[in-house]
Design an enzyme around this catalytic site. Structure first.
Site, mmCIF file in Angstrom:
data_model
loop_
_atom_site.group_PDB
_atom_site.id
_atom_site.type_symbol
_atom_site.label_atom_id
_atom_site.label_comp_id
_atom_site.label_asym_id
_atom_site.label_seq_id
_atom_site.Cartn_x
_atom_site.Cartn_y
_atom_site.Cartn_z
ATOM 1 N N ASN A 144 0.843 -1.202 0.000
ATOM 2 C CA ASN A 144 0.000 0.000 0.000
ATOM 3 C C ASN A 144 0.876 1.250 0.000
ATOM 4 O O ASN A 144 2.098 1.171 0.195
ATOM 5 C CB ASN A 144 -0.905 -0.021 1.246
ATOM 6 C CG ASN A 144 -2.192 0.773 1.038
ATOM 7 O OD1 ASN A 144 -2.355 1.514 0.066
ATOM 8 N ND2 ASN A 144 -3.114 0.623 1.979
ATOM 9 N N PHE A 145 0.239 2.391 -0.196
ATOM 10 C CA PHE A 145 0.896 3.712 -0.132
ATOM 11 C C PHE A 145 2.032 3.863 -1.142
ATOM 12 O O PHE A 145 3.028 4.527 -0.875
ATOM 13 C CB PHE A 145 1.374 4.019 1.309
ATOM 14 C CG PHE A 145 0.268 3.893 2.324
ATOM 15 C CD1 PHE A 145 -0.804 4.765 2.302
ATOM 16 C CD2 PHE A 145 0.274 2.869 3.271
ATOM 17 C CE1 PHE A 145 -1.853 4.638 3.216
ATOM 18 C CE2 PHE A 145 -0.764 2.726 4.190
ATOM 19 C CZ PHE A 145 -1.830 3.620 4.163
ATOM 20 N N LEU A 146 1.872 3.240 -2.308
ATOM 21 C CA LEU A 146 2.807 3.490 -3.416
ATOM 22 C C LEU A 146 2.582 4.924 -3.895
ATOM 23 O O LEU A 146 1.466 5.291 -4.282
ATOM 24 C CB LEU A 146 2.530 2.503 -4.556
ATOM 25 C CG LEU A 146 3.177 2.827 -5.908
ATOM 26 C CD1 LEU A 146 4.706 2.878 -5.804
ATOM 27 C CD2 LEU A 146 2.743 1.801 -6.962
ATOM 28 N N THR A 180 -4.627 -3.363 -3.783
ATOM 29 C CA THR A 180 -5.760 -2.833 -4.548
ATOM 30 C C THR A 180 -5.286 -1.620 -5.326
ATOM 31 O O THR A 180 -4.283 -0.993 -4.963
ATOM 32 C CB THR A 180 -6.915 -2.377 -3.634
ATOM 33 O OG1 THR A 180 -6.426 -1.400 -2.707
ATOM 34 C CG2 THR A 180 -7.527 -3.535 -2.867
ATOM 35 N N LEU A 396 -6.636 -0.986 3.365
ATOM 36 C CA LEU A 396 -6.835 0.407 3.785
ATOM 37 C C LEU A 396 -6.531 1.391 2.659
ATOM 38 O O LEU A 396 -5.681 1.145 1.855
ATOM 39 C CB LEU A 396 -5.939 0.695 4.982
ATOM 40 C CG LEU A 396 -6.184 -0.249 6.155
ATOM 41 C CD1 LEU A 396 -5.124 -0.035 7.219
ATOM 42 C CD2 LEU A 396 -7.577 -0.046 6.730
#
Ligand code: NHW
Length: 396
Positions: A144-146, A180, A396
């Protein structure tokens, strides 16, 4: 390519062990890992090379100054809607929560900074999770948080970040991942839609998040979305530390129904579901007679910055997380979740069409959003994919 609706080539993704668009028709391919693990001695020992002006930087989220830098990178450069009206504004406390679950790896909090100024210009992260696909519980990384700074876009930095996080995940002898994205990549296991329930319709209309319906006035709209002042279900209360065992039992039994879902133990539940102010909220129903915990619901807090509006700078949004209705009807349970979110001043309550959510969205006056959220697994094939209602995983 024949099955790729956009017929676009993916120079990076075509090299990765993910379901390829061209394989969709091939029914002989088995479910499970696409390629076997390598011996750890064969995992590349050195970080991938970066353009000369930049360096890798493992982020220590205990460090408040670093956390502030990460917060600022994301607040200015992370995900926006298609019309560039809103941008996710994950809070520092949320980032600490999201990135430090049980047994997290500090090496998976990966920054890129300018060598000279030391300015943080890109980031990617992973956290460990056990995720079950059918009856196979797999150790995975949730990625996440790419994020790449707006000034450094389209320079093929993202593939370098993805390769580097993959290398560091492999070093822990983990070979699968879940993630996602709003964009279509090879190839989603399922595609979900966000639904939105107005809590503060006037503000949502003022900032352009929603529009006044045809033949509707503002006062009729406000009345339409009005909610009771307090939850209606007897025994509805906030989850506490003493509830962890009961909630874990409820959740494990419930998530067992889904094709893809996390395999939560008590430590996971304590981390992911115990309430934290403005990060995650969890409520349960404790039977007034038996004191048994019968139902559970939760949401997390992810505000969005409102870009270019004179009156408002943020939208306070709640996102439906994990919900388990056993004794209380799901619709009633979620109505109580809406009521507490309204009490706590959220402007909107969002939910994906995952799990059983279809069963309350329309009835509770959620409206469909225009964005889609695609779910992916790395190095794990699920032939034909699954339906959103078969998915028990919320990232998230
Ligand atoms: S999705 C949120 C992603 N972040 C944002 O949208 C923030 C705003 N955008 C940006 O910062 C949640 C940039 O546009 C980003 C791309 C950084 C997105 N996932 O550097 P280039 C997550 O964080 C591919 C995966 O030139 P850029 C999940 C694209 O298809 N790939 O683009 C992250 C193309 O490859 P192709 C994505 O715009 C999951 C290549 O990147 C992507 O400057 C990561 C272009 O690179 C996305 N969201 O930077 C995968 N967006 O093959 C984890 C673009 O098509 C995989 N691309 O040519 C698992 C790893 C662990 C495995 C362990 C076993």
């Amino acid at each position: 390519l024949a099955n790729n609706p956009t017929a676009r080539r993916h120079k990076f993704w075509e090299t990765q062990p993910v379901g390829q668009f061209g394989d969709v028709a091939d029914v002989s391919l088995p479910d499970g890992a696409i390629e076997p693990p390598s011996p750890l001695s064969e995992v590349r020992a050195d970080p991938y090379p970066l353009p000369a002006a930049f360096e890798w930087f493992t982020c220590d989220l205990d460090d408040d100054a670093l956390l502030a830098d990460l917060y600022a990178l994301l607040a200015h450069n992370y995900v926006e809607d298609d019309e560039n009206m809103f941008r996710f504004n994950y809070s520092p406390a949320f980032l600490r929560w999201a990135l430090r679950p049980p047994s997290f790896f500090r090496a998976w909090h990966i920054g890129v900074r300018a060598k000279e100024s030391k300015k943080l210009v890109a980031f990617i992260s992973g956290v460990p999770a056990r995720i079950r696909a059918r009856d196979d519980v797999v150790r995975m990384a949730e990625i996440n948080f790419l994020c790449v700074h707006k000034k450094l876009r389209s320079k093929r930095l993202a593939p370098v970040l993805i390769r580097e996080v993959t290398r560091r995940v492999h070093l822990e002898n983990i070979w699968q991942a879940a993630y996602t994205a709003g964009v279509v990549l090879p190839t989603p296991i399922t595609t979900c839609r966000y639904w939105h329930r107005s809590l503060n319709p006037k503000k949502l209309i003022d900032v352009g998040f929603s529009r006044l319906g045809p033949r509707m006035t503002m006062s009729r709209t406000v009345r339409l979305y009005k909610l009771p002042d307090a939850p209606l279900t007897p025994g509805f209360r906030q989850m506490e530390l003493r509830d962890v065992a009961a909630v874990t039992r409820l959740l494990r039994a419930y998530l067992a129904r889904y094709v893809v879902a996390p395999d939560f133990d008590e430590l996971d539940v304590e981390h992911w579901l115990l309430p934290q102010e403005d990060v995650v909220d969890s409520y349960l129903v404790e039977s007034p007679e038996t004191h048994e915990v019968t139902d559970f619901c939760s949401f997390y807090t992810l505000p969005s910055s409102v870009l270019n509006n004179a009156n408002y700078s943020t939208l306070k949004a709640a996102y439906s997380y994990y919900n388990v209705a056993v004794k209380t009807p799901l619709q009633q349970l979620m109505n109580d979740a809406l009521i507490v979110a309204k009490q706590k001043n959220y402007d909107v309550f969002n939910a994906l069409d995952v799990m059983e959510n279809e069963g309350f969205l329309k009835e509770l006056k959620f409206g469909p959003g225009d964005g889609q959220l695609h779910y992916y697994l790395y190095n794990y094939r699920i032939r034909n994919g699954i339906k959103p209602s078969e998915l028990g995983l919320v990232l998230l």
